[in-house]
Design a protein around this motif. Structure first.
Motif, short mmCIF file in Angstrom:
data_model
loop_
_atom_site.label_atom_id
_atom_site.label_comp_id
_atom_site.label_asym_id
_atom_site.label_seq_id
_atom_site.Cartn_x
_atom_site.Cartn_y
_atom_site.Cartn_z
N ASP A 150 39.67 36.76 41.23
CA ASP A 150 38.91 36.87 39.82
C ASP A 150 38.06 35.67 39.72
OD1 ASP A 150 38.33 38.49 37.41
OD2 ASP A 150 39.20 37.07 36.39
N LEU A 151 37.26 35.35 40.74
CA LEU A 151 36.25 34.16 40.75
C LEU A 151 35.02 34.85 40.21
CD1 LEU A 151 35.81 31.31 41.62
CD2 LEU A 151 34.75 32.32 43.72
N VAL A 152 34.56 34.31 39.05
CA VAL A 152 33.40 35.05 38.35
C VAL A 152 32.34 34.07 38.88
CG1 VAL A 152 32.20 35.06 36.05
CG2 VAL A 152 35.00 35.42 36.15
N VAL A 153 31.41 35.13 39.29
CA VAL A 153 29.97 34.84 39.67
C VAL A 153 29.00 35.51 38.85
CG1 VAL A 153 28.54 34.74 41.84
CG2 VAL A 153 30.87 34.48 41.99
N TRP A 154 28.02 34.67 38.41
CA TRP A 154 27.05 35.14 37.47
C TRP A 154 25.74 35.29 38.19
CZ3 TRP A 154 27.51 37.07 32.54
CH2 TRP A 154 28.85 36.68 31.90
N THR A 155 24.77 36.27 37.67
CA THR A 155 23.24 36.51 38.28
C THR A 155 22.37 36.40 37.08
OG1 THR A 155 22.19 37.73 39.70
CG2 THR A 155 23.67 38.96 38.66
N GLY B 245 24.00 28.12 25.31
CA GLY B 245 25.40 28.51 25.37
C GLY B 245 25.89 29.17 26.71
N GLU B 246 25.17 29.21 27.46
CA GLU B 246 25.44 30.15 28.68
C GLU B 246 26.26 29.19 29.71
OE1 GLU B 246 25.64 33.16 29.18
OE2 GLU B 246 24.14 33.91 27.92
N SER B 247 27.18 29.69 30.33
CA SER B 247 27.75 28.87 31.56
C SER B 247 27.14 29.35 32.89
CB SER B 247 29.29 29.13 31.66
OG SER B 247 29.32 30.64 31.96
N ASP B 248 27.44 28.33 33.95
CA ASP B 248 26.68 28.53 35.26
C ASP B 248 27.61 28.82 36.39
OD1 ASP B 248 27.76 26.19 35.87
OD2 ASP B 248 25.97 25.26 35.43
N ASN B 249 27.17 29.00 37.47
CA ASN B 249 28.15 29.32 38.73
C ASN B 249 28.51 27.83 39.61
OD1 ASN B 249 28.06 32.03 38.56
ND2 ASN B 249 26.00 32.12 39.55
N SER B 250 28.39 26.63 38.81
CA SER B 250 28.72 25.64 39.61
C SER B 250 29.96 25.32 39.85
CB SER B 250 28.12 24.34 38.67
OG SER B 250 28.93 24.33 37.51
N ALA B 251 30.80 25.95 39.02
CA ALA B 251 32.34 25.76 39.37
C ALA B 251 32.70 26.77 40.63
CB ALA B 251 33.29 26.03 38.16
N ALA B 252 31.95 28.07 40.41
CA ALA B 252 32.30 29.11 41.46
C ALA B 252 32.09 28.59 42.76
CB ALA B 252 31.56 30.52 41.01
N VAL C 104 36.07 38.45 44.35
CA VAL C 104 34.92 37.94 43.36
C VAL C 104 34.70 39.13 42.34
CG1 VAL C 104 32.59 37.46 43.28
CG2 VAL C 104 34.20 36.58 45.14
N ARG C 105 34.50 38.61 41.04
CA ARG C 105 33.86 39.44 40.24
C ARG C 105 32.31 39.11 39.65
NH1 ARG C 105 35.11 39.24 34.25
NH2 ARG C 105 36.64 37.61 34.77
N LEU C 106 31.34 40.04 40.10
CA LEU C 106 29.89 39.75 39.43
C LEU C 106 29.60 40.19 38.28
CD1 LEU C 106 28.59 41.11 42.91
CD2 LEU C 106 29.08 38.89 42.51
N ASN C 107 29.26 39.17 37.53
CA ASN C 107 28.70 39.32 36.22
C ASN C 107 27.16 39.39 36.32
OD1 ASN C 107 31.20 40.06 35.34
ND2 ASN C 107 31.62 38.22 33.95
#
Length: 484
Positions: free
Chosen positions: A373-378, A386-393, A408-411
Motif C-alpha cells: 500500500d505504498l501510495v504514489v500520487w500523480t 494542503g496537498e501531500s507529495d510523493n517525497s516519502a514514497a 503500490v497504490r496509484l492515486n
C-alpha cells in the motif's frame, strides 16, 4: 453344554442389571466443578449454558459459575420484525447485564466474555452503516450506564479475554418534502421555503436526539486480562492517566472518539507503552477520531501494530525494538505532518502515506522485506494548497533496497491532467524533474502489485518501466486497472 449356556445367560442378566443400575445413577453430576465448568465452556451461547439447569438438581445453579460467557446477536436474519427485534434486543441486553451483575457480586472469575451486538455476517464490514451492523433496536437500549458496567466487569473479573462490540448509533435520516413538478413559480418558492424550514427543524431535532443518546465510555484498566477487543460504537472514550495492563498481549480498539484537547491521545500512547503494557504483542487501533498524536514507546514484545482510518492523525512516533509488522492505512487524511519509526527488526510495512520525506525518520530499512500500500500520487497541487507529495514514497523506494515484495497504490488528484501543470518535483507525471532522475535499486525485488493503473497516462507507464528497470530478478508483476 446346556449348563454352559445357562451360565452365559446368567452373566448377561447380571450385566444388564448392572447397566440399568448405572443408568439410574447420575455419575456425571458427581464430577467436581473444575471438570463440569470447562464442559459448559464449549457451549456457544450463555442461553445454552443456562438451559443445562434442567438436566438435574446438580446442574440447576452450576451455570451461574460458568467460566465462559457469550452474548451475541448472531447473523443477520432473513426477515425483520420491528416488534420482535425490540423485544429480543431488550431481553438480550437486560439478560447480559443481569448475569454480569450477579457474577460481579461473587463466584469464580470469568476467563472469557464475549458481548457482540453486531451482526456476525461475513458481508458486514461494520464501518459506517448504522442499520447494517446490528439490530436496529439495539441502538435504543444500549446506554452509557450499560457500557460502563460491562467495562468495569472486564477490569475486575475477566482473566483471559474480553470482547465488546457495540453498533454505531443510527444516523438521523432526512425526508425530503413531496412536491409537484407542474407547480407555478410562486408555489415552488413557497415549497422551497417550507422545505428549508422543515430541514432546519429536523436538524435541530436530530442534534438534540444525538446529544441525548451519545455513548460515553472509559478505557478499562485490567491487570489480568490477556486480550481486549473493544468496538465502542463511536463512544466518547476517556483514557485514564495511569493504568496497569501487565497481562495484556492483544488489544483491538475501534470506533471511538477522543478529545485531543484534553490529552486523551497522549495518554493512550502512554498506556500502550512498555511501563503499562510490558507484554503487549499485537495492537490495532481503527476508526478513532481525535487521535492527533500517537507516541508509543513499546516493549520489546510488540510484534504487530496496525493503524487504520485514524483521520485526525498528524504525528506518529513509534519506538518498538521488536516490531515485525507495521500497517498504517488511511491515516491522517494525507495530511500527516511527521512520522518517526524506530523498528530495527521490521519485516513488513503497509505505509499508506507518512507525510513529507523531510519530516520522516525511519530506522528499519535494512531488515524490511515487504512493502504494501505504498501510495504514489500523480498530478499534484502545490503543497501549500494542503496537498501531500510523493517525497516519502520516493524515500522508501530508494532506501528500502532489500524488499522482495512491493505493493503500490496509484492515486491521482486532478483530472483531466492535461488541463493542469503539476508543481510537485517528486511526481511521476510529465514534470521536467520527474522520477527519471531518481536512482532506485531494488536488487531483491521479486513480486510487484500495482493498483489504480490507468492505461491512458504516460506517467503510469513510465513508473512501471522504472520499476522493471530497477528490479533485475523480478519474477511477477500484477497490475490492477483503475475503475471509473
Amino acid at each position: 453344554m446346556y449348563r454352559s449356556i445357562e451360565s452365559m445367560d446368567d452373566v448377561q442378566e447380571t450385566t444388564t442389571t448392572t447397566m440399568a443400575a448405572v443408568a439410574d445413577h447420575d455419575m456425571i453430576s458427581e464430577l467436581p466443578d473444575d471438570v463440569l465448568l470447562p464442559i459448559l465452556a464449549f457451549l456457544p451461547e450463555a442461553s445454552d449454558v443456562a438451559r443445562t439447569s434442567v438436566l438435574s438438581w446438580r446442574w440447576r445453579y452450576l451455570w451461574h459459575n460458568a467460566i465462559n460467557l457469550r452474548f451475541t446477536v448472531g447473523e443477520k436474519p432473513r426477515t425483520y420484525s420491528e416488534v420482535d427485534d425490540a423485544d429480543d434486543a431488550r431481553r438480550l441486553i437486560d439478560g447480559a447485564s443481569a448475569v454480569l451483575a450477579r457474577r460481579a457480586g461473587g463466584g469464580p472469575d470469568v476467563e472469557d466474555v464475549e458481548m457482540s451486538f453486531v451482526y456476525s455476517s461475513k458481508d458486514n464490514t461494520y464501518h459506517e452503516g448504522p442499520e447494517e451492523d446490528g439490530p436496529y433496536s439495539i441502538h435504543s437500549y444500549i446506554t452509557s450506564e450499560h457500557v460502563a458496567a460491562w467495562l468495569l466487569f472486564a477490569a475486575h473479573r475477566v482473566t483471559r479475554r474480553f470482547t465488546l462490540a457495540v453498533p454505531t448509533l443510527p444516523k438521523q435520516g432526512r425526508r425530503a418534502p413531496e412536491g409537484d413538478d407542474d407547480d407555478e413559480g410562486h408555489q415552488q418558492e413557497a415549497q422551497a421555503v417550507a422545505a428549508e424550514e422543515a430541514v432546519q427543524e429536523e436538524e435541530e431535532a436530530a442534534a438534540a436526539t444525538a446529544s441525548e443518546r451519545v455513548l460515553l465510555a472509559e478505557l478499562p484498566c485490567t491487570a489480568r486480562a490477556e486480550q481486549l477487543s473493544l468496538t465502542l460504537g463511536k463512544a466518547i472514550l476517556t483514557v485514564p492517566s495511569t493504568g496497569d495492563f501487565h497481562a495484556l498481549t492483544d488489544l483491538l480498539l475501534s470506533h471511538a472518539r477522543l478529545y485531543a484537547g484534553r490529552g486523551d491521545d497522549l495518554r493512550l500512547g502512554h498506556l500502550l507503552s512498555s511501563p503499562c503494557c510490558p507484554r503487549l504483542r499485537r495492537a490495532q487501533l481503527s476508526y478513532i477520531t481525535g487521535l492527533t498524536t500517537l507516541r508509543l514507546a513499546a516493549a520489546g514484545t510488540l510484534e504487530e501494530l496496525r493503524l487504520r482510518n485514524i483521520l485526525d492523525l498528524r504525528t506518529l512516533d513509534v519506538d518498538a525494538p521488536g516490531l515485525r509488522v507495521l500497517a498504517v492505512k488511511d491515516c491522517g487524511s494525507y495530511a500527516m505532518k511527521a512520522a518517526t519509526i524506530l523498528a530495527p527488526r521490521l519485516q513488513a510495512l503497509g505505509c499508506g502515506h507518512m507525510g513529507p520525506a523531510e519530516k520522516l525518520r525511519f530506522a528499519g530499512a535494512a531488515s524490511l522485506r515487504r512493502i504494501d500500500d505504498l501510495v504514489v500520487w500523480t498530478h499534484r497541487l502545490p503543497r501549500e494548497h494542503g496537498e501531500s507529495d510523493n517525497s516519502a514514497a520516493v524515500w522508501f523506494l530508494r532506501h528500502c533496497t532489500t524488499v522482495s515484495h512491493l505493493g503500490v497504490r496509484l492515486n491521482m488528484s486532478m483530472w483531466p491532467p492535461e488541463h493542469f501543470e503539476c508543481s510537485d518535483t517528486s511526481c511521476i507525471c510529465d514534470h521536467p524533474k520527474g522520477w527519471e532522475d531518481h536512482k532506485i535499486s531494488l536488487q531483491h525485488l521479486r513480486n510487484i502489485e500495482i493498483r489504480g493503473y490507468h492505461q491512458q497516462l504516460d506517467s503510469h507507464r513510465r513508473l512501471v518501466q522504472l520499476l522493471l528497470a530497477s528490479a533485475p530478478i523480478l519474477e511477477r508483476m500484477t497490475v490492477c486497472l483503475k475503475q471509473f
